[in-house]
Design an enzyme around this catalytic site. Structure first.
Site, PDB file in Angstrom:
ATOM      1  N   VAL A  23       0.844  -1.198   0.000  1.00  0.00           N
ATOM      2  CA  VAL A  23       0.000   0.000   0.000  1.00  0.00           C
ATOM      3  C   VAL A  23       0.878   1.246   0.000  1.00  0.00           C
ATOM      4  O   VAL A  23       0.708   2.158  -0.826  1.00  0.00           O
ATOM      5  CB  VAL A  23      -0.941   0.001   1.230  1.00  0.00           C
ATOM      6  CG1 VAL A  23      -1.577   1.388   1.422  1.00  0.00           C
ATOM      7  CG2 VAL A  23      -2.022  -1.064   1.086  1.00  0.00           C
ATOM      8  N   ILE A 127      -6.729 -15.573   8.614  1.00  0.00           N
ATOM      9  CA  ILE A 127      -6.187 -16.900   8.325  1.00  0.00           C
ATOM     10  C   ILE A 127      -7.278 -17.902   7.961  1.00  0.00           C
ATOM     11  O   ILE A 127      -6.987 -18.950   7.403  1.00  0.00           O
ATOM     12  CB  ILE A 127      -5.351 -17.448   9.500  1.00  0.00           C
ATOM     13  CG1 ILE A 127      -6.193 -17.634  10.759  1.00  0.00           C
ATOM     14  CG2 ILE A 127      -4.150 -16.559   9.792  1.00  0.00           C
ATOM     15  CD1 ILE A 127      -5.465 -18.438  11.828  1.00  0.00           C
ATOM     16  N   ASP A 128      -8.536 -17.589   8.287  1.00  0.00           N
ATOM     17  CA  ASP A 128      -9.605 -18.580   8.121  1.00  0.00           C
ATOM     18  C   ASP A 128     -10.051 -18.798   6.675  1.00  0.00           C
ATOM     19  O   ASP A 128     -10.735 -19.776   6.382  1.00  0.00           O
ATOM     20  CB  ASP A 128     -10.823 -18.179   8.963  1.00  0.00           C
ATOM     21  CG  ASP A 128     -10.569 -18.354  10.449  1.00  0.00           C
ATOM     22  OD1 ASP A 128      -9.654 -19.111  10.804  1.00  0.00           O
ATOM     23  OD2 ASP A 128     -11.280 -17.724  11.250  1.00  0.00           O
ATOM     24  N   GLY A 171     -10.737 -22.194  12.903  1.00  0.00           N
ATOM     25  CA  GLY A 171     -11.842 -22.264  11.958  1.00  0.00           C
ATOM     26  C   GLY A 171     -13.178 -22.400  12.656  1.00  0.00           C
ATOM     27  O   GLY A 171     -13.736 -23.488  12.735  1.00  0.00           O
TER      28      GLY A 171
END
Lengths: 323, 323, 323, 323
Positions: A23, A127-128, A171
């Site tokens: 960015v 991360i899921d 998760g």
């Protein structure tokens, strides 16, 4: 557009730093000034931000966590909180924000951008991997590699003792980590939110293996599966089939850390880079995603409400390969 | 001496395979035949063993776990069990045994060798490093490296959120893993069996850090410390000092697995190699150790009763460096 | 279809074992017998093969290299060689072959299947990722991760000394490894076969950095770039711009080894699994690929003649992020 | 003593940062002010130094390289250079220096302290482990682990192709890295400066293996061995024994980088910590070492002239285990 801000929010994910770097570097290329806001919406409310130049992001690409820190913000859920946040942006003449985070982050951005006319672009960092609008999220590949490395080690000791380990991975709402960990580690089974495998099914499968002299060593358990946590499942299995010495391992926060993998570094760079490209092209209130290898912008409204489904082909394959 | 046996027993430790390889290769060099007994004393009782030649151990040096499998044996604690074990050795004309394991393994060997005239040589294989008669045990270095790598990852996420993690590592009776992990990961403190740090001490230390704007991220907890397990300690700290968002991670069986480190590969090779040298030189019922860089043989009676103490210099240094 | 064979051929790639496992397991699920041919076409000519059952592939998923060994075969390029190979297949009643390898492997398969009526299915296994018909090849992700880990280490020492390293990675015909390594490691530049960057361009870029006090530490060089090997390039740069202490590192065969990454394990499993599915569905003389997340079968004739191009968006991004 | 300086010099080694941290933290504990000099003697001459407080070294323990940068200094070899360096120390009221480096660093310190009355304490930092007065030097354990991990990967591909790799590791004057790498990776042989193995010996050994169907895959070559570099040795072997497809890998500067191992982190912390303890106790112009697990101070004069010898027991064992 001359001045933008970037921040990380929600749970941290390996690769967030690479996205921040991309960015800052691409915005600098477009002659924008970039401000880094610390601790997500909390820092936006508190006015905790500073100018980031090209060189400030010179040695962060490979580092886990997020140098901008992250937080979950209760205050941003209130109109007063969002008003303070807006005033911070106003005070620094910030014309647009790039928000790196997950569902909660984009939900906040969605509410905020309805109230105030400052464009936001989202970068999917969780991360899921459970975000609609992108095939992969930042940190997922690293988390799966971390989980598989852990299972590789556990299998060493499991094989030495003929033990069965129940390994719990992250998760709550999605089985992406668990399913990929199971396939990648050759586990007996993955208990995930998306499927209806019962303890009876699992015990039947383990018994079938035992009859064929196949000694299973690992079952992967996603947090959000329907049968309880790994310890509860281990106890239930033990009750019905006392063949194995069962053990439980919870990989936990290890999955959030670590230097990002090659894929996460490149993915994070691309998503951060194209968040800025999106701004330049006039997109707003969308999430940058990678779909079939191409950059795609998905409105926040869609990204936070639609759900991404697991590939059933992978579920079926996992079962056949474990036989 | 023409025929010997080798086995691994008790908890597995990375490097055991390198030790097995060294035993087989050096015994072959001395024209001995080697039998590998599976599952430790269990396999000795059941007659579960097979000939191992040079090439059979050709690709195991770098592998975690133990190819000979391991077990804890209740039956070997009975005279009948030991009698069966003796008969197995007799049936295969085995003249000596090399036992790779820890305290329990050598206690068994000690009882057995008082009853039957078959010389045993021990090789210290336990990740806990708590065996008298050797500076280092097989698997300790790998376990500490595994623990430190885990803490490195946890610190990424801890730093991103300003969290304090309580990380539990192995060590029921000794703080070697915990202390070295704490020093190597820059942790705030290590709670270990050998010292009397109380929750009050720890809280005082954390408060002092907070006053000086030092944000701690990790406290290492050895299983056998005096204040409870990591979750209990976290709860007690939280009650007294609610400054941090506290989290708990239990590294668990990961510490037993993984490819052995360089040091463990070389150490295991040396100890296995010199177990055979010891036999050749007529030693019996001793444990092979490395003391001040030299091989030393310590009688089982000493190895299993004397205790190895932690270096107080390290304890003091850990405290000063964490300030 | 009752009997099939599987083999690996050409350069080895991490993940080949996972593919072999998936072939054997899925073929067993479909009640086929599988033969593993050793050393690719060489073993096919020599009749060096054996039956592989489910359990034979039980502990290979995570291992680098290929348990079936691999080779390049001059003899298979002759009609006599292919005739012998055919006789081997005939002698064992093998009705179809699954070939895991790269361009050379499928070229051989293409010639063979024109001469003899035995269906072949290809599985793309090459770290270079330069195969048309699949977004990713087996081993590519692992190779890039290995290269990036190496560059991470080199950067430690480069930064400590203000040195510039020229790091040569694999890729005779394609810059996939080099470009991804450069992006993932924050390198100054990637010299690749697909672009026309000259030494002058590179020197200009390095000078610009030096003027802005940016100390570059690494330039990635693909084997097949147009300016020579890493040593030659380093010398040419040194001649034109003697600002840096330059060093050269050639990562070499390290890139072929190592335990496959999560992505490579899952990818290899899918491609091997669907090679068998393809046979069951009647495909023949095609390569199994993954395109936009879906399995696709591409005729050998296309796979070996068409070329896969680098994403120009990535090339442009790499340049901007390095500024 | 109130003000001291610390610097790193010569080749960098993983763990130097941990040593710097320990110096700063322990000196702060003793209420000293610490100055960090950049680029070793170069920075001392140029007055390139700054105050380091406890928190400045807060996140460097696990990082490779050296945050103080390092250099080799021609100017410090001249009286004028040393005079300038002395003036820098004088100008900042620095009463003692802690020098982290190798033989060259301590030679410089030795000359300097004869000319000027400022006490120096050395900390042995060199991956080669070739310093008298300490059993282990900072960075050695990490370098050996890096080399072994590389060989593990090379062996994957070597085994898949039946190739013999000649792997060159660092060590111009000493075979510590090469010998430990050979033992730890199960290599056929280690060619090191300390022994007289000829090409003929090596070829004889390889032939013996071939006769016994033992396929060797790796020979380790230390830079300073007597038969030439790895490429030259490979060519000579090929000429005499054309059985293998031979390949060469030079691990090179990878060995200097990477996050330090557990052992190197603890060792570096101890040596840095006790460098300060030494100053406090009045030691001067000595190198801090670890000998038989205890801290020992060795005069520079001895450390730079005496040589540390390889353990012959290890050399003999390496040969027998490779059979």
């Amino acid at each position: 557009m001359k001045r933008i801000a970037v921040f990380t929010s929600g749970g941290d994910a390996p690769g967030m730093n690479a996205a921040v770097r991309a960015v800052v570097r691409n915005a600098s290329f477009h002659d924008m000034h970039v401000y880094g806001i610390r601790r997500g919406y909390e820092g936006m409310i508190d006015g905790d931000l500073e100018r980031l130049e090209r060189r400030d992001v010179g040695n962060i690409l490979h580092r886990g966590g997020t140098v901008l820190k992250t937080a979950r913000s209760q205050r941003f859920m209130t109109p007063e909180g969002r008003r303070s946040a807006y005033e911070t942006l106003l005070a620094h003449d910030i014309e647009a924000c790039i928000a790196i985070g997950g569902n909660g982050t984009f939900t906040g951005a969605s509410v905020f951008t309805e109230e105030y006319d400052i464009p936001f672009i989202g970068v999917p960092g969780t991360i899921d991997n459970d975000l609609y609008g992108t095939d992969l999220t930042i940190g997922f590949d690293t988390a799966v590699n971390t989980a598989i490395e852990a299972v590789d080690k556990i299998r060493d000791t499991a094989d030495s003792h003929n033990r069965l380990f129940f390994v719990e991975v992250m998760g709550r709402h999605a089985g992406f980590i668990a399913l990929n960990t199971a396939i990648g580690s050759g586990a007996a089974s993955a208990l995930i939110p998306e499927t209806d495998t019962t303890i009876e099914d699992l015990v039947e499968f383990l018994k079938m293996g035992a009859r064929r002299k196949k000694l299973f060593s690992v079952v992967i358990v996603a947090e959000g599966n329907k049968n309880g946590n790994a310890s509860e499942i281990a106890a239930q299995v033990k009750e019905k089939f006392d063949f194995y010495d069962t053990k439980v391992t919870i990989i936990g926060h290890l999955q959030r850390g670590g230097s990002p993998t090659a894929l996460d570094r490149v993915l994070s760079s691309r998503l951060g880079f194209h968040a800025v490209e999106g701004l330049v092209k006039g997109h707003k209130n969308v999430m940058t995603g990678l779909v079939n290898g191409k950059i795609k912008y998905t409105p926040f409204a869609e990204a936070i409400t639609k759900s991404k489904s697991l590939d059933n082909d992978l579920v079926r394959m996992a079962e056949i390969l474990a036989l």
